[in-house]
Design an enzyme around this catalytic site. Sequence first.
Site, PDB file in Angstrom:
ATOM      1  N   SER A   1       0.754  -1.188  -0.182  1.00 37.16           N
ATOM      2  CA  SER A   1       0.011   0.063  -0.096  1.00 37.16           C
ATOM      3  C   SER A   1       0.855   1.389  -0.145  1.00 37.16           C
ATOM      4  O   SER A   1       2.042   1.210   0.305  1.00 37.16           O
ATOM      5  CB  SER A   1      -0.849   0.010   1.179  1.00 37.16           C
TER       6      SER A   1
HETATM    7  N1  SAM Z   1      -0.733  -4.751   3.920  1.00 30.80           N
HETATM    8  C1  SAM Z   1       0.055  -5.148   2.801  1.00 30.80           C
HETATM    9  C2  SAM Z   1       1.384  -4.654   2.760  1.00 30.80           C
HETATM   10  O1  SAM Z   1       1.890  -4.070   3.709  1.00 30.80           O
HETATM   11  O2  SAM Z   1       2.247  -5.172   1.922  1.00 30.80           O
HETATM   12  C3  SAM Z   1      -0.739  -4.888   1.522  1.00 30.80           C
HETATM   13  C4  SAM Z   1      -2.059  -5.727   1.100  1.00 30.80           C
HETATM   14  S1  SAM Z   1      -2.381  -5.862  -0.380  1.00 30.80           S
HETATM   15  C5  SAM Z   1      -3.008  -4.111  -0.663  1.00 30.80           C
HETATM   16  C6  SAM Z   1      -3.748  -6.801  -0.076  1.00 30.80           C
HETATM   17  C7  SAM Z   1      -3.383  -8.106   0.404  1.00 30.80           C
HETATM   18  O3  SAM Z   1      -4.615  -8.726   0.764  1.00 30.80           O
HETATM   19  C8  SAM Z   1      -3.064  -8.832  -0.789  1.00 30.80           C
HETATM   20  O4  SAM Z   1      -1.730  -9.667  -0.641  1.00 30.80           O
HETATM   21  C9  SAM Z   1      -3.876  -9.953  -0.985  1.00 30.80           C
HETATM   22  O5  SAM Z   1      -3.522 -11.366  -1.252  1.00 30.80           O
HETATM   23  C10 SAM Z   1      -4.684 -10.023   0.406  1.00 30.80           C
HETATM   24  N2  SAM Z   1      -5.837 -10.695   0.384  1.00 30.80           N
HETATM   25  C11 SAM Z   1      -6.887 -10.498  -0.270  1.00 30.80           C
HETATM   26  N3  SAM Z   1      -8.060 -11.314  -0.023  1.00 30.80           N
HETATM   27  C12 SAM Z   1      -7.834 -11.715   1.268  1.00 30.80           C
HETATM   28  C13 SAM Z   1      -8.402 -12.574   2.199  1.00 30.80           C
HETATM   29  N4  SAM Z   1      -9.646 -13.114   1.939  1.00 30.80           N
HETATM   30  N5  SAM Z   1      -7.935 -13.229   3.319  1.00 30.80           N
HETATM   31  C14 SAM Z   1      -6.369 -12.567   3.233  1.00 30.80           C
HETATM   32  N6  SAM Z   1      -5.718 -11.863   2.475  1.00 30.80           N
HETATM   33  C15 SAM Z   1      -6.439 -11.435   1.504  1.00 30.80           C
END
Ligand code: SAM
Length: 259
Positions: A109
């Site tokens: 992000s």
């Molecule tokens: N917090 C992260 C960082 O600091 O790099 C960025 C997150 S990224 C915008 C969103 C993440 O949520 C992705 O890695 C994605 O695979 C994960 N994600 C999507 N759906 C999810 C779910 N149902 N449960 C867990 N993770 C999920």
Amino acid sequence: MMERHCHQRRKHAIRQRFFTSLAVVLLGFASMGATSSRAQDWTAQREGMVAEIRADVVATRSYIGKGSLQPEVFTVLGRVPRHLFVPAEVQPDAYENRPLPIGFGQTISQPYIVALMTDLLTPGPEDMILEVGTGSGYQAAVLAELVGQVHTIEIIPELARQAEKRFARLGVANIQVRQGDGYFGWPDAGPFDGIIVTAAADHVPPPLVRQLKEGGRMVIPVGHRFSVQQLLLITKDNDGTLQTRQILPVRFVPLTGEH
Ligand code: SAM
């Protein structure tokens, strides 16, 4: 004569060893200098990033209701090595104030959003936080500097594995990673003082509401996939009722899974 000659040879050898060791020591310092000047370079970039976040906070004050964030949030963002959370090919851009690709169609992000979401959680040193969407692990690492314990869930197995290795390499001991669908939270570790969801859901997952402590706070982007969502701050009162505040429009990758 022979003895004097031998003595002189020994003295010469000792002097040579001394200069060789001195050269090794000096070389050591020189390379340490090179390492610390490399670290200095990242430090300068981190400071630039923090300055940009501060400016963004001021620019969005009408949304977030204040012109600054808690000072500790800026301190931590000025310390966590974001360049170690991104793939090598985007490392030169690690401290730009924008999201970056981390593979598997996912992103780390934008630093301003990381700072804002961290601030909205009002993290305390004893808090136990749940993060849904580990991604690179950067947000979790930022939180880990401010709270007691972070539990983070990632749905993509490879990202979960990479983040776990990264935390071990960096010596961050207060983060636990689980691979799975974060929609369902982490019931056996909750309830949590704070929950942060870093992927966009089209509704607030009821299991996460249940796992939020009374007096706890949840920060979550809610809205349509692949469109603009609203970043929500949800507070659970001491009698269990929820207060919801819309903070600002955001754009996150979707919360996936079978739920
Ligand atoms: N917090 C992260 C960082 O600091 O790099 C960025 C997150 S990224 C915008 C969103 C993440 O949520 C992705 O890695 C994605 O695979 C994960 N994600 C999507 N759906 C999810 C779910 N149902 N449960 C867990 N993770 C999920």
